[in-house]
Design a protein around this motif. Structure first.
Motif: not given
Ligand code: FES
Length: 164
Positions: A91-97, A124-130, A132-133, A147-152
């Protein structure tokens, strides 16, 4: 909890007594009872420990021991909606922050905080097991992926107000 935190919603101790009596006599029932109480109330009120212990024929110390051992149990009031944002690697690599930043900004909460009206708790959670999403966020039992920040903001707006 912030300094302006309101009093938490009242606890229905009769409902807790009901849950206990529904399971009375069943073997190994302490954890399921605690799960059901948490599902109903949102947390395990410390005052309910003696009710649960007495009803199940155990001791408050044993109830406390289980609560301390399992991280899934909470003993302080939380928001009606618990928002979990993944901070794992995928998630971090794909913009989780950026997702986390957007959630913090929208709710005005930091990790682990509950708002003053007990509407939202942010975790915050370490990994949700998803992975790929990723990046992912969960609100209560609702899962949001890619997700992207604009949808939050729009997603969280759907949980604001109301009593459910
Ligand atoms: S790292 Fe976020 S779901 Fe796995």
């Amino acid at each position: 909890m912030s300094q302006s935190q309101k009093a938490p919603p009242p606890v229905d101790y009769d409902r807790i007594r009901e849950i206990v009596s529904e399971h009375k006599g069943e073997p190994g029932v302490l954890i399921p009872v605690l799960q059901e109480v948490q599902e109903e109330v949102g947390y395990i009120p410390p005052e309910s420990m003696s009710i649960i212990a007495k009803g199940l024929g155990t001791t408050p110390a044993q109830v406390q021991g289980v609560l301390t051992f399992y991280a899934m149990f909470y003993t302080a009031p939380r928001g009606r909606h618990v928002v979990r944002v993944c901070r794992g690697t995928a998630c971090h690599v794909r913009g989780g922050a950026n997702i986390l930043r957007a959630v913090k900004g929208d709710l005005g909460l930091q990790d682990g905080e509950t708002d003053e009206d007990y509407q939202f708790t942010l975790e915050t959670v370490a990994c949700m097991g998803a992975c790929a999403l990723s990046p992912v966020m969960v609100v209560g039992n609702d899962f949001y992926g890619r997700l992207n920040p604009a949808r939050v903001g729009a997603i969280l707006d759907g949980y604001k107000g109301g009593t459910t």
